[in-house]
Scaffold this active site. Structure first.
Site, PDB file in Angstrom:
ATOM      1  N   ARG A 158       0.810  -1.153  -0.082  1.00 40.04           N
ATOM      2  CA  ARG A 158      -0.072   0.193  -0.003  1.00 40.04           C
ATOM      3  C   ARG A 158       1.027   1.257   0.059  1.00 40.04           C
ATOM      4  NH1 ARG A 158      -1.471   4.847   2.217  1.00 40.04           N
ATOM      5  NH2 ARG A 158      -1.010   4.237   4.144  1.00 40.04           N
ATOM      6  N   ASP A 159       1.484   1.712   1.171  1.00 37.93           N
ATOM      7  CA  ASP A 159       2.157   2.627   1.202  1.00 37.93           C
ATOM      8  C   ASP A 159       3.285   2.758   0.340  1.00 37.93           C
ATOM      9  OD1 ASP A 159       2.467   5.493   2.099  1.00 37.93           O
ATOM     10  OD2 ASP A 159       3.240   4.853   3.864  1.00 37.93           O
TER      11      ASP A 159
ATOM     12  N   HIS B 169       4.156   4.542  12.424  1.00 35.58           N
ATOM     13  CA  HIS B 169       4.341   4.607  11.167  1.00 35.58           C
ATOM     14  C   HIS B 169       5.295   5.589  10.713  1.00 35.58           C
ATOM     15  CE1 HIS B 169       3.296   3.966   6.760  1.00 35.58           C
ATOM     16  NE2 HIS B 169       3.638   5.481   6.676  1.00 35.58           N
TER      17      HIS B 169
ATOM     18  N   HIS C  91       8.693   7.354   8.361  1.00 33.51           N
ATOM     19  CA  HIS C  91       9.170   7.729   6.974  1.00 33.51           C
ATOM     20  C   HIS C  91      10.756   7.876   7.184  1.00 33.51           C
ATOM     21  CE1 HIS C  91       5.767   7.442   3.995  1.00 33.51           C
ATOM     22  NE2 HIS C  91       5.269   7.460   5.195  1.00 33.51           N
TER      23      HIS C  91
ATOM     24  N   CYS D  36       3.825   9.336   0.502  1.00 35.30           N
ATOM     25  CA  CYS D  36       2.550   9.618   0.167  1.00 35.30           C
ATOM     26  C   CYS D  36       2.592  10.763  -1.022  1.00 35.30           C
ATOM     27  CB  CYS D  36       2.053  10.617   1.397  1.00 35.30           C
ATOM     28  SG  CYS D  36       0.589  11.280   1.183  1.00 35.30           S
TER      29      CYS D  36
END
Length: 303
Positions: free
Chosen positions: A8-9, A200, A202, A233
């Site tokens: 997904r991400d 979550h 990054h 994103c």
């Protein structure tokens, strides 16, 4: 505990649709290696996030037992209803702590997303499923700058979020540092309803692993990562890849993670990122290819 979010991400910023059978192969390989849980897709509109266009096909191709380990990103009650009808039982209801990013990402204010959450929770529970409260831009917003931690705590304590079994605290831009992460996770744990906490992160500023370890030390029980640090994103300028799953596993060393497991993951990410034309940002994958033969974690790749 690791949740791998490659499908997904990880994929959403690539601009390419990975074939459904390839996604199925990745799900089964990761679960077979011991990765306990995965994020496999999104109910976002395919015209806005093309790599997610075959999420429903992927869901249909997986067995119910496999879907028990899989989460799907949703942003509206309608998303929950459609996903539940397809067989999904784990829903990640996501919106941003900052209005500006929520409008860019979902097309509504944070308040509008929160107001719709009780219906989403009801639908998830009626399907016999679990739903997470996922707060993007919990530290910084690409449009409005720093986010006040009280904003996150206010949303987490809002009665309209009752029924969410987990809370995902997301460093969407990868701009947080370990002390910030530790302070916010500690506050969420101490001042909001008792839930499992997921971080979550990054790796935009190179703090992905350090922030994840800080989150775990502060009380988070799960961290997100993607193969080779793939991802970002599409609606957050300045965001780069996720924290690498390989790096997180090498740092935390769960019982199921062995040198052979690492070798398989290194090959898996090498092949996937090669298919996508994306760089591999994993320092562990780089280190595993060293010539330090006496170190058991070195991967000896066959020609």
């Amino acid at each position: 505990m690791l949740r791998d979010v490659t499908l997904r991400d990880g994929l959403q910023l690539t601009g390419k649709v990975l074939p459904t059978d390839r996604k199925v192969e990745l799900v089964r390989t990761l679960l077979g290696l011991g990765v306990p849980t995965l994020e496999i897709g999104s109910m976002a509109r395919p015209d806005l996030v093309p790599p997610m266009a075959n999420t429903m096909d992927l869901i249909a191709a997986l067995e119910p037992e496999e879907l028990q380990h899989c989460w799907v990103w949703v942003a509206t009650p309608r998303h929950v209803r459609r996903a539940a009808e397809a067989g999904v039982r784990n829903f990640q209801y996501c919106f941003s702590a900052s209005d500006a990013h929520n409008k860019a990402n979902i097309g509504r204010t944070t308040e509008e997303s929160l107001a719709a959450m009780p219906e989403a929770i009801t639908l998830a529970h009626e399907a016999g499923g679990s739903i997470q409260l996922c707060l993007a831009t919990a530290f910084t917003c690409p449009f409005d700058g720093p986010v006040d931690p009280r904003r996150v705590l206010d949303i987490a304590n809002d009665p309209r979020a009752e029924g969410a079994t987990d809370i995902v605290v997301a460093d969407t831009l990868g701009q947080a540092h370990p002390r910030q992460v530790s302070d916010l996770i500690t506050a969420v744990r101490a001042r909001t309803p008792e839930r499992r906490i997921i971080f979550h992160g990054h790796d935009t500023w190179g703090m992905g692993v350090a922030n994840s370890l800080a989150a775990l030390d502060a009380g988070a029980t799960m961290v997100d990562g993607s193969l080779g640090g793939l991802g970002g994103c599409p609606f957050a300028p300045g965001a780069s890849g996720n924290t690498s799953s390989e790096d997180l596993l090498f740092a935390t060393r769960p019982d199921w993670f062995t040198p052979d497991t690492l070798a398989t993951l290194v090959g898996l990410s090498r092949d996937l990122l090669g298919e996508l034309g994306e760089p591999n940002r994993s320092r562990t994958a780089e280190g595993a290819r060293s010539e330090a033969d006496a170190f058991e974690w070195v991967v000896h790749e066959k020609n």
